[in-house]
Motif scaffolding. Sequence first.
Motif, short mmCIF file in Angstrom:
data_model
loop_
_atom_site.label_atom_id
_atom_site.label_comp_id
_atom_site.label_asym_id
_atom_site.label_seq_id
_atom_site.Cartn_x
_atom_site.Cartn_y
_atom_site.Cartn_z
N CYS A 652 0.85 -1.19 0.00
CA CYS A 652 0.00 0.00 0.00
C CYS A 652 0.88 1.24 0.00
CB CYS A 652 -0.91 0.00 1.22
SG CYS A 652 -1.97 1.46 1.34
N SER A 653 0.52 2.23 -0.78
CA SER A 653 1.32 3.45 -0.90
C SER A 653 1.44 4.17 0.43
CB SER A 653 0.70 4.39 -1.95
OG SER A 653 -0.60 4.78 -1.53
N GLN A 654 2.54 4.90 0.59
CA GLN A 654 2.73 5.70 1.80
C GLN A 654 3.16 7.12 1.50
OE1 GLN A 654 5.83 4.01 4.21
NE2 GLN A 654 7.29 3.88 2.53
N GLY A 655 3.19 7.48 0.20
CA GLY A 655 3.56 8.83 -0.18
C GLY A 655 5.06 9.01 -0.29
N TYR A 656 5.44 10.25 -0.60
CA TYR A 656 6.85 10.58 -0.77
C TYR A 656 7.06 12.01 -0.30
CZ TYR A 656 11.12 11.96 -3.25
OH TYR A 656 12.36 12.45 -3.57
N ARG A 657 8.03 12.17 0.58
CA ARG A 657 8.25 13.48 1.22
C ARG A 657 6.93 13.96 1.83
NH1 ARG A 657 13.26 15.75 0.22
NH2 ARG A 657 14.51 14.65 -1.34
N GLU A 658 6.50 15.19 1.51
CA GLU A 658 5.26 15.70 2.10
C GLU A 658 4.01 15.22 1.36
OE1 GLU A 658 6.88 18.65 -0.82
OE2 GLU A 658 7.68 17.51 0.88
N PHE A 659 4.19 14.64 0.16
CA PHE A 659 3.07 14.17 -0.64
C PHE A 659 2.39 12.97 0.03
CE2 PHE A 659 1.72 11.33 -4.24
CZ PHE A 659 0.62 12.08 -4.64
N LYS A 660 1.10 13.09 0.27
CA LYS A 660 0.29 12.07 0.96
C LYS A 660 0.77 11.84 2.40
CE LYS A 660 -1.21 9.35 -3.06
NZ LYS A 660 -1.28 8.00 -3.65
N SER A 661 1.46 12.81 2.96
CA SER A 661 1.90 12.68 4.35
C SER A 661 0.77 13.16 5.26
CB SER A 661 3.16 13.53 4.58
OG SER A 661 2.83 14.92 4.53
N THR A 662 1.03 13.15 6.57
CA THR A 662 0.02 13.62 7.51
C THR A 662 -0.26 15.10 7.34
OG1 THR A 662 1.79 13.93 9.15
CG2 THR A 662 0.56 11.86 9.24
N ALA A 663 0.69 15.84 6.75
CA ALA A 663 0.50 17.27 6.52
C ALA A 663 -0.27 17.56 5.24
CB ALA A 663 1.85 17.97 6.49
N ASP A 664 -0.55 16.50 4.47
CA ASP A 664 -1.20 16.66 3.17
C ASP A 664 -2.68 16.28 3.29
OD1 ASP A 664 -1.77 16.94 0.53
OD2 ASP A 664 -0.34 15.45 -0.20
N ASP A 665 -3.55 17.10 2.72
CA ASP A 665 -4.99 16.81 2.76
C ASP A 665 -5.37 15.68 1.80
OD1 ASP A 665 -5.31 18.85 4.57
OD2 ASP A 665 -5.84 20.35 3.06
N TYR A 666 -4.52 15.43 0.82
CA TYR A 666 -4.85 14.46 -0.23
C TYR A 666 -4.71 13.04 0.30
CZ TYR A 666 -4.63 12.04 -4.78
OH TYR A 666 -4.85 11.22 -5.85
N VAL A 667 -5.80 12.30 0.22
CA VAL A 667 -5.80 10.89 0.63
C VAL A 667 -6.23 10.05 -0.57
CG1 VAL A 667 -6.77 9.15 2.17
CG2 VAL A 667 -6.35 11.47 3.03
N ASN A 668 -5.35 9.19 -1.03
CA ASN A 668 -5.67 8.31 -2.15
C ASN A 668 -4.74 7.11 -2.09
OD1 ASN A 668 -6.79 7.41 -4.62
ND2 ASN A 668 -5.02 8.23 -5.70
N ASP A 669 -5.18 6.08 -1.39
CA ASP A 669 -4.34 4.90 -1.22
C ASP A 669 -4.33 4.08 -2.51
OD1 ASP A 669 -3.92 5.66 1.37
OD2 ASP A 669 -5.56 4.45 2.16
N VAL A 670 -3.13 3.86 -3.01
CA VAL A 670 -2.94 3.04 -4.20
C VAL A 670 -2.19 1.78 -3.80
CG1 VAL A 670 -1.90 2.92 -6.50
CG2 VAL A 670 -2.94 5.05 -5.72
N PHE A 671 -2.55 0.67 -4.41
CA PHE A 671 -1.91 -0.61 -4.11
C PHE A 671 -1.18 -1.10 -5.36
CE2 PHE A 671 -5.17 -0.12 -1.05
CZ PHE A 671 -4.81 -0.83 0.08
N CYS A 672 0.00 -1.64 -5.13
CA CYS A 672 0.69 -2.34 -6.22
C CYS A 672 0.65 -3.82 -5.90
CB CYS A 672 2.14 -1.88 -6.37
SG CYS A 672 2.96 -2.73 -7.73
N LEU A 673 0.21 -4.58 -6.89
CA LEU A 673 0.14 -6.04 -6.74
C LEU A 673 1.04 -6.66 -7.80
CD1 LEU A 673 -2.96 -4.75 -6.34
CD2 LEU A 673 -3.43 -7.12 -5.74
N VAL A 674 1.97 -7.47 -7.37
CA VAL A 674 2.88 -8.16 -8.30
C VAL A 674 2.59 -9.66 -8.22
CG1 VAL A 674 5.27 -8.75 -8.82
CG2 VAL A 674 4.67 -6.40 -8.18
#
Length: 857
Positions: A652-674
Amino acid sequence: MSKSLVDYKGIKVNKELYPIIKHIEDVDKYREELGRLSSSWDIFALLGQLGDINIDIGKTKENFLNLTTTLLNHLSEETVKKVTIEMKFKAQVAIDIVIRNLFERTADIGFLATDDDIREFLQNFVSRYNSDSVDLKEQIQKRFLEYVQKYSVYYDIVLADTKGKVVARLDDSIKVDWLDKEFTQKIITSNEEYVETFQYHDFIPHKKKSLVYSYKVTQTNDSDSEVLGVLCLCFRFRDEMEGIFNNLVEKRNKEALTILDEEGYVIASSDKDYIPLESKLEIVLDEEYKIVSFCGRDYIAKTCLTNGYQGFNGLKWYGHIMIPLEYAFLSNQNNEFKIDEAIINSMMENEQHFSKELKEVFNKSKTIQENLGRVIWNGNVSQSKLNSSNREFSKSLLSEIGVTGIKANSSLSNLNQTIISSILKDSEFLSSLAIDIMDRNLYERANDCRWWALTSYFRKAFDEKESLFYKEEEISAILKYINDLYTVYTNLLVFDTEGKIIAVSNENEKFLVGKYLSQEWVGQTLRLEDTSKYCVSKFEKTNLYANEATYVYCAAIRSFENADKINGGIAVVFDSTPQFEAMLQDSLPSGNESVFALFTTRDKKVISSTNKEIEVNSLLELDDKFFQLKNGEQKSEVVEINNKYYALGVRCSQGYREFKSTADDYVNDVFCLVFNYIGEKAFDDNKYEKKSKFLNTSSKKIFTDSCVELATFHLGNKFLAVEAKNVIESISIDKLEVSIDMDKSNPFKGMVLYKDNLISVLDIRSFIKEDIKDEELNTIILFEYDKDNKEHCVGILVSSLQSVSVVEKESIQQIQSHFLGAGTLIESLADISDYEESQVAMILDIKKIDDNLTKKL
C-alpha cells in the motif's frame, strides 16, 4: 561453466563454484544434513550384519551420495544465478530511479528560468544598497521559498547576473558574492536546455560536491534574446539517494548500494561506514558478477549503466552493488508457514523457478525413496515369516532405516519450501519498488499544478476578467511551453470561477475553449485554502483524456492583488496509460514474462496493468484482506487465479516526502500487486493427498500367538491389507510385461516373471470403487495362498506401500455380504493402530481375487 570437479568436504563440486560454495548457506545446510544421513547408512550396514534384514545398505548410501553431489552443484549454480540477477536488478533500478528523478529537474530549471518575476527582478535590481532593490530581493526570495515549498527536492536557489555576481538566493546565510567565471560563461554560452553539474561549486562552499541544475535567464523565450543572468537550482542529492537506497537495500545481507561517477569514485553510498564516499571501486560492467576485494574484505560486485528515461541519460554515472561474500548467499528466513504440496508440485513443473536439472534430482530422489520403501516393506514381510530371535531387532532396524530415508527426502522437500518463500519475497520487493516509483512521480504532479497556478501572468490576467477572453493566445502559449517541457501531460488547461475553459496547451483540443467543466474537482479547486493546497480527481473516465480513466491535478489561480481571492484554476491532465505502465514495467525484471503487476485503488479498481487480460478500470476479484493494508504495509501469499498459482506481493502506498503525508490533505491509497506465476493447478486431488505419517515402518505392537501380521498398502484412497504370510514380495511396475490388444476395461494387465514363474497381474480399481489415474499405480504386490501350488499366485497393482502391522485376531471383523464386482474381494476389516490416528484397513481375500478374476480371463 566448466564441469571439472574438485572435492569440497567430501562432495564433488564444479571448480568455478569452489571459492563461493562455502558461503552458500543453504548448500552447506543440506550438505551437513545429507552428510549426517550418510553416516547413518554406515551404522545401519554394521547393525544389519547382526540382524537378518538382507538389505544392501551400501547401495542405498551410494545412491544418496550421488544424489547429494548432483543436488548441491545444481543448488549452488541456481543460488549464485538468483543472487547475481537480484544484484544486477537492484544496481539497475538504483541508477534508473535517480535518472528518472533528475529528468524532472531538467524541466524544472528550463521553466523556472523563464519565470517573469525572475526576469523583472534582474531587469530592475540595482544593488543590495538600493532600498527599492532590497524590497525586490525580499519579494524574489519569497518566490524562491514558494518554489522550494512545492519542490522540496531543492535546498537552495541562486540567481546571478551575467558577470556571475550573486544578486539573490534563498539561503541568505551563505555569504558568497560571485559564481566562478568559467562556470558562469559555460551556462551563458550553452546551447542546451539545461546545464547539469556535479562538482565543487564555490557558491556552495560547505559541500565538497553538489548537484546543480543551471540555465540562463533571457529577456524573452526567443533563442536570440538578451541574457539577463544565471539561475541555479541546488538539488538534495544525498537526501534523495538515502530515500532510494532505503527502499532497495536488504540490510540482512549487509549489501551496499552505491552510485559511481565515470571514473568509479563513490558519489553516494547506502552505508558510508564501510563504503565511504570518494572511495575508488572497480567497475564490473561486462561480467555477470565479479569477486572483488575492498579494505581487506571480499565482495561479490556488479555495476550497471542507466537505461535512461525518455532519452535522458544524465551524467555518466553507474549503479553499483557490493555484498560481502560471507553474507551474499544467506538462507531465506521466511519459512514460518507451510506451503501446500499441490503448490510445490505445480512450481516444480515451471522451469522459470525449477530447472530441468533440479527436477531430475528430485525425480531420482523419489525413485530412490520408493525403492528403499519397497525393500523395507519386503524386509518386514520376510521377518513376519521367520521365527528368529533377531526378529524384533531386525524389524526395529528396518523401521529406523525407513525413517532415515524419509529424512533424506524431507531435506530435499524443505528446499522447495525455501524456493516458494523466495518467490514470495521477490514479489513483495517488486511491489514495494513500483509503489515507490509511483509515489515519487505523482509527488511531482502535485508540485507542478501548484507552482504553475502561481504564474504571475495567469494571476494578473485573471484579475482582469472582462479582458480575459482576449488573452487566450498568450495564456495558451505559456501553457504549451510548459507542456513541451513536462511531457507527462496530455493537456494543461485554465478555467474561471464558473468552470469555463479559458485556454489549453494542446492545440488539438482547442475546441474545449469556451466550454464549461462540471466535474467535482472544479468546485474543490475553487475552495482551496492557500497556495500549499491542491486537489486531484478520482481515477475515472473523462472527456479530457479521450474518455479513458486518469487523474487530473488542480490548483487555484489566485488574484495577484489579493492572494486570498480565487479567480480560477489550472488543471493538468496526467497521461496515465503510458506513464503508469512504464512505472510498472520499470519495476519488473526484463524478459520475465511470468511476472505481471497492477496498480489498483483500495476498492479494487484497476489503475494500470501489465497483463492484457486485466483491463484498466475493471474490478479485481481478490480477497479483501489484500486491500485492508495500512499505508506502507505489505503482504505476500500464494493465490489461485483461473486454475493457476501465483506468488502475490502487495504494498500500500505511503507517499513521498510531504506528498500524501500527515500534513497533506490528499488521501488516495494506491496498491501495487505483483503476481509471479508459479504453475498450473493440477486437478488430481488424489495425487497430493497425504496417505500416512507412518510410511514404510514396521509394527509398534509385539507379535504373540493371539496376533496376526497384516501387510498394508494404498490403492488410491482405499486403505487395504492382506495377511503378511500370503505376500511373496513387492516389485516395481517396471517389471510388468504389458498385455497386447487387451480391452482397457479388462482387469488383466500383464505378467511378471518371478523365479521362473509367470504370475498374472490384475488391476482391481473398479472392483473396490476407486477412481485413480494409471500413473499413480507404481508398485506390484505378488501374493500366494497355497505354498505348495505355484499356480495359486497373483499380483495386483497398488499406489503405495504402508506398514506391516500386528493386530489381535479377535479384533478383525468378518464381512459376509460386501460384494464388489465379480466376487467378494474384501473379507474383513481391521483396526490398524500403528498410525498417529487409528485407521481401518479392508482385508482382501487373495484366493477369491484369483478365483473370481484370474481364472475367468
